[in-house]
Scaffold this active site. Structure first.
Site, PDB file in Angstrom:
ATOM      1  N   LYS A  34       9.417  -7.484   1.346  1.00  0.00           N
ATOM      2  CA  LYS A  34       9.029  -6.083   1.432  1.00  0.00           C
ATOM      3  C   LYS A  34       9.092  -5.631   2.886  1.00  0.00           C
ATOM      4  CE  LYS A  34       4.645  -4.671   1.388  1.00  0.00           C
ATOM      5  NZ  LYS A  34       4.481  -3.709   2.529  1.00  0.00           N
ATOM      6  N   ASP A  61       9.196  -0.219   1.142  1.00  0.00           N
ATOM      7  CA  ASP A  61       7.891   0.321   0.765  1.00  0.00           C
ATOM      8  C   ASP A  61       7.484   1.429   1.728  1.00  0.00           C
ATOM      9  OD1 ASP A  61       5.297   0.623  -0.218  1.00  0.00           O
ATOM     10  OD2 ASP A  61       4.528  -1.074   0.954  1.00  0.00           O
ATOM     11  N   LYS A  63       6.545   4.685   0.391  1.00  0.00           N
ATOM     12  CA  LYS A  63       5.565   5.513  -0.332  1.00  0.00           C
ATOM     13  C   LYS A  63       5.778   7.006  -0.094  1.00  0.00           C
ATOM     14  CE  LYS A  63       1.931   1.958   0.017  1.00  0.00           C
ATOM     15  NZ  LYS A  63       2.534   1.067   1.039  1.00  0.00           N
ATOM     16  N   ASP A  66       5.887  14.073  -0.858  1.00  0.00           N
ATOM     17  CA  ASP A  66       6.148  15.374  -0.233  1.00  0.00           C
ATOM     18  C   ASP A  66       6.616  16.316  -1.322  1.00  0.00           C
ATOM     19  OD1 ASP A  66       6.847  17.418   1.744  1.00  0.00           O
ATOM     20  OD2 ASP A  66       7.003  15.778   3.191  1.00  0.00           O
ATOM     21  N   THR A 121      -4.678  -0.738  -3.426  1.00  0.00           N
ATOM     22  CA  THR A 121      -5.629  -1.796  -3.754  1.00  0.00           C
ATOM     23  C   THR A 121      -6.825  -1.815  -2.816  1.00  0.00           C
ATOM     24  OG1 THR A 121      -4.252  -3.350  -2.485  1.00  0.00           O
ATOM     25  CG2 THR A 121      -3.945  -3.307  -4.872  1.00  0.00           C
ATOM     26  N   ARG A 213      -0.482 -11.568   3.996  1.00  0.00           N
ATOM     27  CA  ARG A 213      -1.157 -12.513   4.876  1.00  0.00           C
ATOM     28  C   ARG A 213      -1.348 -13.916   4.320  1.00  0.00           C
ATOM     29  NH1 ARG A 213      -5.471  -7.908   6.342  1.00  0.00           N
ATOM     30  NH2 ARG A 213      -4.710  -7.293   4.285  1.00  0.00           N
TER      31      ARG A 213
END
Length: 234
Positions: A34, A61, A63, A66, A121, A213
């Site tokens: 990603k 990614d 997002k 608009d 999340t 992570r």
């Protein structure tokens, strides 16, 4: 659709990203990666092309959220990068998501997978009610956003793994659930709220898990990635 693990390459530049991916040079299976806002805004479209040339599949990614015309024109540009998946915010309305599909679709009719973010999340139900003034519960909101995305012609949604099953129930088994918020059972939650393990995500119905992570900050990222694959893909 085969399940897969997507590594979130949330690095701040080209050199750190490629140094990380070099660790996987000996892997028979090239990780799906990603590229998010930090890396894309730092390194630009060329980092997408470079990682793609190395044989990785890419989830871009960004997002987008608009007015429909702006999203349509932005997606037309992104479609030229030959990514495998990209996304918009479902809160942008059905009209915006339909415009995204139109812009992303190439003249030959092909396009990358397009998914919509339902709720991040890191967002709790308390924050939805008190900060965003969304009166409906988080599960009801996510299912409604997923149904809107399906109506707009998208391939799936980003949701927490905890909501993957209800998304499938509402939109069908072929509608993709792409789920961040993954942590190993013996790891810290960090800033995520709605989380689960790779094995549990598989049981609930996730098609792709996005893992950052727990892999990128691990002492042995390759071992952590292979552990994710073993727990999620089998």
């Amino acid at each position: 659709m085969n399940r897969d693990v997507i590594i979130a390459c949330d690095f701040n530049g080209r050199e750190a990203t490629l140094d990380f991916l070099d660790k996987f040079a000996g892997q028979e299976r090239k990780p799906f990666v990603k590229i998010g806002m930090e890396l894309f805004y730092s390194a630009g479209p060329d980092i997408v092309r470079e990682i793609k040339a190395r044989g990785h599949r890419i989830f871009l990614d960004l997002k987008l959220h608009d007015i429909p015309n702006t999203v349509k024109k932005a997606m037309r540009v992104l479609s030229e990068l030959d990514v495998d998946m990209t996304n918009v915010h479902a809160a942008g309305t059905v009209a915006m998501m339909k415009a995204a599909v139109e812009g992303l679709t190439r003249p030959d009719g092909t396009r990358p997978l397009l998914i919509a973010v339902t709720q991040l999340t890191s967002t709790s139900e308390d924050a939805m009610r008190n900060e965003l003034l969304i009166g409906a519960g988080i599960n009801e909101t996510i299912v409604k956003y997923a149904r809107n995305a399906k109506e707009a012609g998208l391939d799936g949604v980003v949701c927490s793994p905890l909501e993957a099953g209800m998304v499938k129930a509402a939109c069908g088994s072929g509608f993709l659930a792409v789920t961040p918020g993954i942590r190993f059972a013996d790891a810290a939650a960090d800033d995520q709220v709605r989380i689960t393990t790779p094995a549990r995500a598989r049981e609930i119905g996730s098609d792709y898990i996005v893992v950052g992570r727990p892999i990128t900050a691990a002492p042995d990222p390759v071992a952590a990635y292979n552990r994710c694959l073993a727990e999620f893909v089998g």
